[in-house]
Structures are given as structure tokens and as C-alpha cells.
Design an enzyme around this catalytic site. Structure first.
Site, PDB file in Angstrom:
ATOM      1  N   ASN A 117     -12.886   4.356   9.895  1.00  0.00           N
ATOM      2  CA  ASN A 117     -13.396   4.478   8.538  1.00  0.00           C
ATOM      3  C   ASN A 117     -14.290   3.264   8.269  1.00  0.00           C
ATOM      4  OD1 ASN A 117     -11.338   2.600   8.475  1.00  0.00           O
ATOM      5  ND2 ASN A 117     -10.291   3.443   6.716  1.00  0.00           N
ATOM      6  N   CYS A 146      -5.833   5.273   8.256  1.00  0.00           N
ATOM      7  CA  CYS A 146      -5.085   4.390   7.347  1.00  0.00           C
ATOM      8  C   CYS A 146      -4.028   3.674   8.162  1.00  0.00           C
ATOM      9  CB  CYS A 146      -4.443   5.197   6.214  1.00  0.00           C
ATOM     10  SG  CYS A 146      -3.448   4.174   5.103  1.00  0.00           S
ATOM     11  N   HIS A 157     -16.144  -0.090   6.744  1.00  0.00           N
ATOM     12  CA  HIS A 157     -15.780  -1.319   6.040  1.00  0.00           C
ATOM     13  C   HIS A 157     -16.984  -2.243   5.935  1.00  0.00           C
ATOM     14  CE1 HIS A 157     -11.386  -0.680   5.996  1.00  0.00           C
ATOM     15  NE2 HIS A 157     -11.633   0.000   7.098  1.00  0.00           N
ATOM     16  N   ASN A 211      -1.832   1.186   7.312  1.00  0.00           N
ATOM     17  CA  ASN A 211      -0.526   1.075   6.663  1.00  0.00           C
ATOM     18  C   ASN A 211       0.185   2.425   6.649  1.00  0.00           C
ATOM     19  OD1 ASN A 211      -0.671  -1.711   6.022  1.00  0.00           O
ATOM     20  ND2 ASN A 211      -1.974  -1.255   4.268  1.00  0.00           N
ATOM     21  N   GLU A 233     -10.699  -0.205  -1.980  1.00  0.00           N
ATOM     22  CA  GLU A 233     -10.780   0.983  -1.142  1.00  0.00           C
ATOM     23  C   GLU A 233     -11.558   2.092  -1.836  1.00  0.00           C
ATOM     24  OE1 GLU A 233      -7.591   2.384   1.270  1.00  0.00           O
ATOM     25  OE2 GLU A 233      -6.339   0.650   0.769  1.00  0.00           O
ATOM     26  N   ARG A 234     -12.425   2.744  -1.099  1.00  0.00           N
ATOM     27  CA  ARG A 234     -13.206   3.856  -1.658  1.00  0.00           C
ATOM     28  C   ARG A 234     -12.259   4.968  -2.112  1.00  0.00           C
ATOM     29  NH1 ARG A 234     -15.257   7.156   3.727  1.00  0.00           N
ATOM     30  NH2 ARG A 234     -13.309   6.856   4.818  1.00  0.00           N
ATOM     31  N   ASN A 243       0.872  -1.175   0.000  1.00  0.00           N
ATOM     32  CA  ASN A 243       0.000   0.000   0.000  1.00  0.00           C
ATOM     33  C   ASN A 243       0.911   1.226   0.000  1.00  0.00           C
ATOM     34  OD1 ASN A 243      -2.623   1.087   2.349  1.00  0.00           O
ATOM     35  ND2 ASN A 243      -2.241   1.710   0.256  1.00  0.00           N
ATOM     36  N   CYS A 263      -4.384  -3.180   2.841  1.00  0.00           N
ATOM     37  CA  CYS A 263      -5.202  -2.186   3.536  1.00  0.00           C
ATOM     38  C   CYS A 263      -5.164  -2.528   5.020  1.00  0.00           C
ATOM     39  CB  CYS A 263      -6.637  -2.190   3.005  1.00  0.00           C
ATOM     40  SG  CYS A 263      -7.739  -1.026   3.876  1.00  0.00           S
TER      41      CYS A 263
END
Length: 294
Positions: free
Chosen positions: A166, A75, A168, A77, A217-218, A13, A226
Site C-alpha cells: 500500500n 495492514c 506511503h 497490525n 491513514e487514507r 490500531n 500503523c
């Protein structure tokens, strides 16, 4: 204008990381899209901006922008790359760093083996926390979880909804290589049930302590890894009683993340802990046309 940057990746990523502590940087959507463009810019899934914090008792603030220019909440990563970046640039030499993100504070620790341990916080397990609008949908129970039916291209796919800061939507698939990620991922991403859109996860169970995972991922598309998606998938698998902590998550890019979540802990919903690698690819300087600075 010339802009210095560091190109990094966490399990594939990849990120463009910018130092907003020593420099004044205004990340307009156009600038983010230019930097992330793999043909005309540097190329990245996300752009990360390190800044001074705006709240007390934390060391830094960092902001995350998807390659479509949109700022997003979290995020995993990127958080690991953040720790390596501040060490390599001399912004901090602390092994444990508290960092302000859009909706809270994360604690990040550099381990002796070079991996970074990230406290991802407690998962959001109710529709309102994701956010997810379940209107008109009838869920089924699976262990401690509720599975929600989504009509995807005429077939019903049963998903777990989880927030890791976020949103999912996670489903179990029999064969990760045969999963229709590129067809179904963008369809799920834009479902009206998710007012902020959603990251679509496709998880294959290998054993009770290992999964394979692909994530659409959006605002980005399918990525090689991810981190928040790995956390969400493991939480869903533990709640569905098909996984036991810790879980090794094998990503599309070949990297492995280790996710721990003790759902039976006394506080009932403890933090999800993620450990994994972070790598610097190269450092450079790029000319920014004036049209991207407005």
C-alpha cells in the site's frame, strides 16, 4: 441478521474481525461503515474478513476494509491480529501461516513470547510501484533515497515514497508532538500525485535504532498505530542513512513494533520483517439492519 465478531487491536490500531470461513459474509461498503462506526456500530479503524484462500499453497485469505468502506491492500497490525484470531477460534493451530492478501502472500509466525512476526514482503521503492506520479517535481538525493518536494499549505515538505503493498509518503519531523498531522495528513493523502491516495507518515528520529511515528491513514484518519506505515518509515530512514536495522518504532498508542530490513542483503531488496503484539478486546454479536446487507 445477527453477526458474530471479535474486536481486536495491534498496538492500538483496532479492528472488527469476521469469520468468513464458517459463515457467508458479504462486506458491502455500507456494512463496513456500520460496523466501524464508533457511535452506532462496534467501532474500528478497519474491518478484517478471514476467508478460504483462492490460490494453492496458502492457508487463508484475508481482506482489509478501511472504516470508510474501501477495501485496501495490506495492514501489518491487522496481519498480527489475524494470526491470533485463527488460533483463538480454532481455525488453525499452526505457528507459521501463509495468508493470501490483495496483492500477494504473507507469511506470519506466532513467537514464543506471544508476539507475531510478519513477513511484509519487499518494499516498492520506485514511483511506479507506489504508485506516485512525479510529473513536474525535481527530487534531491539523500543517501540511497530520493526525496520529493510536496507543496503543503504553502510550504515544501520533502517526502520519501514507499510501497508496502500500500502507498506511503514519509517525512522526518523534529518533534512528533508538534507535527501538524491532522492538518497536513489529509492534505497529503489526497494529493493528485498519488492516484490511489496515500498514507502520510511523520517520523521523529530518536536514535539510529529507534523512532517515534504518527500516521494519517487514507480513509481512516490518524490511528494509534500503523504496521505498514512503521515498515515504510524504517525503510525510508535506512535508505536515508539515519537508521540501522533493527528499529524500534514507538507508536502514538504507546505500543512498540520492531522492524528489520537488511537493505545490504545479497538479493538487494529483501523482505521487511515486523514483530509486535496483538490483543483480543472482546467478542460479541451485533444485529445488522437489512439496509446494510444490500
Amino acid at each position: 441478521m445477527k453477526l458474530k465478531f471479535t474486536k481486536m487491536h495491534g498496538a492500538g490500531n483496532d479492528f472488527v474481525v469476521l469469520d468468513g470461513v464458517r459463515n457467508i459474509i458479504s462486506p458491502t461498503p455500507a456494512l463496513v461503515r456500520y460496523l466501524a462506526d464508533r457511535h452506532f456500530g462496534i467501532g474500528a479503524d478497519q474491518v478484517l474478513l478471514v476467508e478460504r484462500p483462492t490460490i494453492n499453497s496458502v492457508d487463508f485469505k484475508y481482506r482489509i476494509f478501511n472504516c470508510d468502506g474501501r477495501e485496501v491492500e495490506h495492514c501489518g497490525n491487522g496481519a498480527r491480529c489475524f494470526v491470533k484470531f485463527v488460533h483463538e477460534t480454532g481455525l488453525s493451530y499452526a505457528h507459521t501461516i501463509r495468508v493470501q492478501v490483495q496483492h500477494g502472500v504473507s507469511t506470519l509466525s506466532l513467537q514464543e513470547n506471544g508476539e507475531v512476526l510478519v513477513d511484509m514482503g519487499s518494499p516498492g521503492l520506485t514511483p511506479v510501484q507506489v504508485p506516485f506520479d512525479p510529473s513536474g517535481l525535481i527530487p534531491v538525493s539523500d543517501g540511497d533515497d530520493l526525496l520529493w518536494p510536496l507543496n503543503v499549505h504553502g510550504s515544501t515538505q520533502w517526502i520519501s515514497v514507499v510501497s508496502m503493498g500500500n502507498p506511503h509518503a514519509v517525512q522526518i519531523v523534529h518533534d512528533i508532538n508538534a507535527a501538524q498531522v491532522l492538518r497536513d495528513g489529509p492534505f497529503i493523502e489526497s494529493q493528485s500525485n498519488f492516484p490511489n491516495q496515500v498514507n502520510a507518515g511523520f517520523m521523529q528520529i530518536v536514535s539510529r535504532h529507534e523512532i517515534r511515528l504518527r500516521v494519517y491513514e487514507r480513509g481512516v484518519g490518524e490511528t494509534l498505530a500503523c504496521g505498514s506505515g512503521a515498515c515504510a518509515a524504517v525503510v525510508a530512514g535506512i535508505r536515508r542513512r539515519v537508521l540501522d536495522s533493527p528499529v524500534r518504532v514507538r507508536t502514538r498508542g504507546g505500543g512498540v513494533l520492531t522492524i528489520s530490513w537488511n537493505s545490504r542483503h545479497a538479493n538487494n531488496n529483501p523482505s521487511v520483517m515486523m514483530a509486535g503484539p496483538a490483543s483480543t478486546v472482546f467478542k460479541g454479536e451485533i444485529d445488522i439492519p437489512n439496509c446494510f446487507l444490500v
